[in-house]
Write a protein that holds these residues in place. Structure first.
Motif, short mmCIF file in Angstrom:
data_model
loop_
_atom_site.label_atom_id
_atom_site.label_comp_id
_atom_site.label_asym_id
_atom_site.label_seq_id
_atom_site.Cartn_x
_atom_site.Cartn_y
_atom_site.Cartn_z
N GLY A 292 0.80 -1.22 0.00
CA GLY A 292 0.00 0.00 0.00
C GLY A 292 0.83 1.27 0.00
N GLN A 293 1.77 1.38 0.95
CA GLN A 293 2.61 2.58 1.03
C GLN A 293 3.52 2.69 -0.18
N VAL A 294 4.07 1.55 -0.60
CA VAL A 294 4.97 1.54 -1.76
C VAL A 294 4.22 2.05 -3.00
N LEU A 295 3.02 1.53 -3.22
CA LEU A 295 2.24 1.95 -4.38
C LEU A 295 1.92 3.44 -4.32
N LYS A 296 1.59 3.94 -3.13
CA LYS A 296 1.27 5.35 -2.98
C LYS A 296 2.48 6.22 -3.33
N VAL A 297 3.66 5.83 -2.83
CA VAL A 297 4.89 6.59 -3.13
C VAL A 297 5.19 6.55 -4.62
N VAL A 298 5.10 5.35 -5.21
CA VAL A 298 5.44 5.21 -6.63
C VAL A 298 4.48 6.02 -7.50
N HIS A 299 3.18 5.94 -7.21
CA HIS A 299 2.20 6.70 -8.00
C HIS A 299 2.43 8.21 -7.87
N ASN A 300 2.75 8.66 -6.65
CA ASN A 300 3.01 10.10 -6.45
C ASN A 300 4.25 10.55 -7.22
N GLN A 419 8.84 -6.42 0.73
CA GLN A 419 9.77 -5.84 1.70
C GLN A 419 11.06 -5.41 1.03
N GLU A 420 11.53 -6.19 0.05
CA GLU A 420 12.77 -5.81 -0.64
C GLU A 420 12.54 -4.61 -1.55
N ILE A 421 11.35 -4.53 -2.16
CA ILE A 421 11.03 -3.36 -2.98
C ILE A 421 10.96 -2.12 -2.09
N ARG A 422 10.37 -2.26 -0.90
CA ARG A 422 10.32 -1.15 0.06
C ARG A 422 11.74 -0.74 0.48
N LEU A 423 12.58 -1.75 0.77
CA LEU A 423 13.96 -1.48 1.16
C LEU A 423 14.69 -0.73 0.06
N GLU A 424 14.47 -1.15 -1.17
CA GLU A 424 15.11 -0.48 -2.31
C GLU A 424 14.70 1.00 -2.38
N LEU A 425 13.40 1.27 -2.19
CA LEU A 425 12.93 2.66 -2.23
C LEU A 425 13.45 3.46 -1.05
N GLN A 426 13.68 2.80 0.08
CA GLN A 426 14.31 3.47 1.22
C GLN A 426 15.75 3.84 0.88
N GLN A 427 16.46 2.90 0.27
CA GLN A 427 17.86 3.16 -0.10
C GLN A 427 17.97 4.28 -1.14
N GLN A 428 16.94 4.40 -2.00
CA GLN A 428 16.93 5.45 -3.02
C GLN A 428 16.39 6.78 -2.47
N GLY A 429 15.93 6.78 -1.20
CA GLY A 429 15.48 8.02 -0.58
C GLY A 429 14.03 8.37 -0.85
N TYR A 430 13.25 7.45 -1.43
CA TYR A 430 11.84 7.75 -1.72
C TYR A 430 10.94 7.45 -0.53
N ILE A 431 11.36 6.53 0.34
CA ILE A 431 10.61 6.20 1.55
C ILE A 431 11.54 6.40 2.74
N LYS A 432 11.02 7.05 3.76
CA LYS A 432 11.82 7.29 4.95
C LYS A 432 11.81 6.04 5.82
N ALA A 433 12.99 5.56 6.20
CA ALA A 433 13.10 4.35 7.03
C ALA A 433 12.69 4.68 8.46
N LYS A 434 12.00 3.71 9.10
CA LYS A 434 11.60 3.89 10.50
C LYS A 434 12.67 3.33 11.41
N HIS A 435 13.09 4.14 12.38
CA HIS A 435 14.09 3.68 13.35
C HIS A 435 13.55 3.86 14.76
N LYS A 436 13.66 2.81 15.56
CA LYS A 436 13.26 2.91 16.95
C LYS A 436 14.47 3.31 17.78
N LYS A 437 14.26 4.29 18.69
CA LYS A 437 15.37 4.78 19.51
C LYS A 437 15.96 3.65 20.35
#
Length: 563
Positions: A292-300, A419-437
């Motif tokens: 869902g999130q990946v598709l939204k980012v890609v379409h935008n 998950q790997e497609i999401r990871l790829e988009l994170q590496q390319q800077g299109y999706i912000k990665a979530k980090h827990k403190k």
């Protein structure tokens, strides 16, 4: 036969026999509306899938592999806290409704005995999974939170008192009754109406199941015997997958009376039956849900790039008309003495078209020479912009091709690929990665390509996303092996693990490349093939992008080989 109250009855019987007395060893939530509990029982590990997916709600033992998200949800963490190590006391059904009650025995934080109840409601979009403290009746957590803004009577929130869903005014078919007998006497000449009346009278009776009950009652000389036989189908089910003449499939706990022109496949257990039925349907739905999130980012991003292309095309069109500014500048310079100061326009002889004078717009606050200079400046800017605009158009077109490739990969992906497609988009800077403190981010390993075998046994590898494609083409494959890709459209990288494959193997690999591409539904697809050593990845290129030389091309019909 849908997952109605009768099918639930049969499934509960199967689960109780298999899981009662077992211990929960793991709890995972691989998909937003689904959880999987690994239960150790009778020296075996069973993966119990509990789904509140509105399209495919169910409870079953599954053997379909799944991949957990990098960060577990709050619901998953709560379930792990309370259920890992708990004993399964019982799996039961509430009357003949689509509600399953799992009772667990465990210890609380102080070491005192604690009984927990998990209520699984299999009710389409109202499906839910709720963990309740049996002593207090309070909800510990639910996979879907339902607040007062959705349902004022029945809250499904942590800390709220658990209230059962409203009971339907229908009779439990497993209790002694003569309802069926009265209905048959009244409607024996109208099977369709009989089925509707049976459904309206008994709990857990879906239209298909009601039609089967009506058929069995009408085909028998002894109504009580036929009714009891129907009930026994769900005590000792014989699971079947049914395919009709239109190639549509359905599942049932037993073989229906009328199976003419139907293909019937038998299974040992109801859970195996559901795995076979849902393997493609549920996987596709899970993929879209996770993506869902990946598709939204890609379409935008695609929309932004398409707007850029329109802007660049307009700028090029303006630049193509740049000579009109040069001509006006030259005419103003040539006939400068004829241009009055402060004029808003002037008409001058045009030596490019002697028969038609040219009217030139002026800025009255500028001198004639400054007006001429302004036209030359505009001309020079437009001509200089052509190179820049062409460069930007090439960059934007590559990005459009990249996102179209991502969309094509999602269409063909399994949940684990997302998950790997999401990871790829994170590496390319299109999706912000979530980090827990305070927590180190778990690295997601790149999964292996899918493996197929040609008719002669040659291994063919297929990358399902760009990270897999890069690893396959530049790390896994040897330089003399054969690489394939559909021509001029998004698709998977395919590698034949042989430096001298047969023509038949190349053809089969090309059919695979066409199948795992945007051209899957086409009758003829062109596929390039060449040695891996002729591949090149330009510096800074996006994942999955390669250039090559020395290719050969053949046209094939897309076809998937057996794994």
């Amino acid at each position: 036969m849908p997952f109605d109250g009768f099918f639930t009855h049969a499934m509960v019987h199967e689960l109780n026999q298999t899981l009662q007395g077992g211990r929960v060893s793991k709890v995972n939530q691989p998909y937003p509306a689904e959880m999987v509990m690994v239960i150790r029982a009778n020296r075996h590990n069973y993966s119990l899938l509990i789904s509140a997916n509105p399209s495919y709600p169910r409870i079953q033992i599954t053997q379909i592999p799944y991949q957990n998200p990098a960060v577990p949800s709050n619901f998953a963490m709560t379930m792990r806290k309370y259920l890992e190590g708990a004993l399964v006391k019982e799996v039961a059904q509430i009357e003949n409704d689509r509600i399953v009650k799992l009772t667990f025995s465990t210890l609380d934080e102080l070491g005192d005995p604690l009984e927990l109840v998990m209520m699984v409601e299999i009710m389409a979009r109202h499906s839910n999974v709720t963990l309740v403290n049996a002593k207090t009746g309070k909800i510990i957590d639910a996979i879907k939170h339902v607040g007062s803004d959705v349902n004022r009577v029945r809250l499904l929130l942590p800390g709220a008192a658990f209230i059962m869903p409203p009971k339907q005014p229908r009779f439990n078919p497993y209790l002694p009754n003569q309802i069926y007998s009265d209905l048959v006497r009244e409607l024996k000449d109208d099977p369709i109406q009989l089925a509707k009346k049976l459904q309206a009278s008994y709990q857990g009776l879906a239209p298909e199941t009601a039609s089967e009950l009506a058929a069995e009652l009408l085909a028998s000389d002894s109504l009580p015997s036929a009714y009891q036989t129907f009930l026994r189908h769900f005590e000792a089910p014989q699971p079947v997958l049914i395919t009709n003449e239109k190639n549509k499939t359905s599942f049932a706990a037993f073989t229906p009376i009328n199976t003419a022109d139907l293909k019937v496949q038998s299974f040992a257990t109801l859970s195996e039956l559901l795995d076979a039925y849902y393997v493609n349907k549920a996987q596709s739905d899970r993929t879209k849900e996770l993506a869902g999130q990946v598709l939204k980012v890609v379409h935008n991003e695609l929309k932004k790039d398409q707007r850029k292309m329109k802007k660049f095309q307009k700028e090029l069109a303006d630049a193509a008309d740049a000579d009109r500014y040069r001509i006006r500048g030259e005419l103003l310079t040539t006939w400068l003495h004829q241009v009055p100061r402060g004029a808003q326009s002037v008409e001058l002889p045009n030596f490019y078209d002697e028969n038609r004078p040219l009217k030139i717009t002026l800025q009255p606050d500028l001198s004639p020479s400054r007006n001429a200079q302004k036209y030359f400046t505009r001309y020079n800017k437009l001509k200089a912009s052509v190179k820049y605009v062409n460069e930007q158009m090439a960059i934007t077109q590559k990005e459009i091709d990249y996102f179209e490739t991502i969309l094509s990969q999602i269409d063909l992906a399994n949940p684990s690929d997302v998950q790997e497609i999401r990871l790829e988009l994170q590496q390319q800077g299109y999706i912000k990665a979530k980090h827990k403190k305070g927590k180190k981010q778990r690295k997601i390993p790149v999964s292996k390509p899918e493996v197929f075998h040609a008719a002669d046994g040659t291994v063919i590898l297929v990358g399902k996303n760009n990270l897999q494609n890069d690893r396959l083409s530049f790390k896994t494959a040897n330089k003399n092996e054969i690489w394939l890709h559909v021509k001029d459209m998004p698709g998977s990288h395919v590698v034949i693990r042989d430096s001298n494959p047969s023509k038949e193997t190349i053809l089969q690999a090309a059919q695979l490349a066409a199948w795992f591409s945007k051209g899957r539904d086409s009758a003829h697809v062109s596929v390039d093939y060449l040695p891996v050593k002729n591949l090149h990845k330009p510096s800074g290129a996006k994942p999955g992008f390669v250039t090559f030389r020395g290719q050969k091309t053949l046209s094939v019909t897309p076809k998937k080989l057996p794994n």
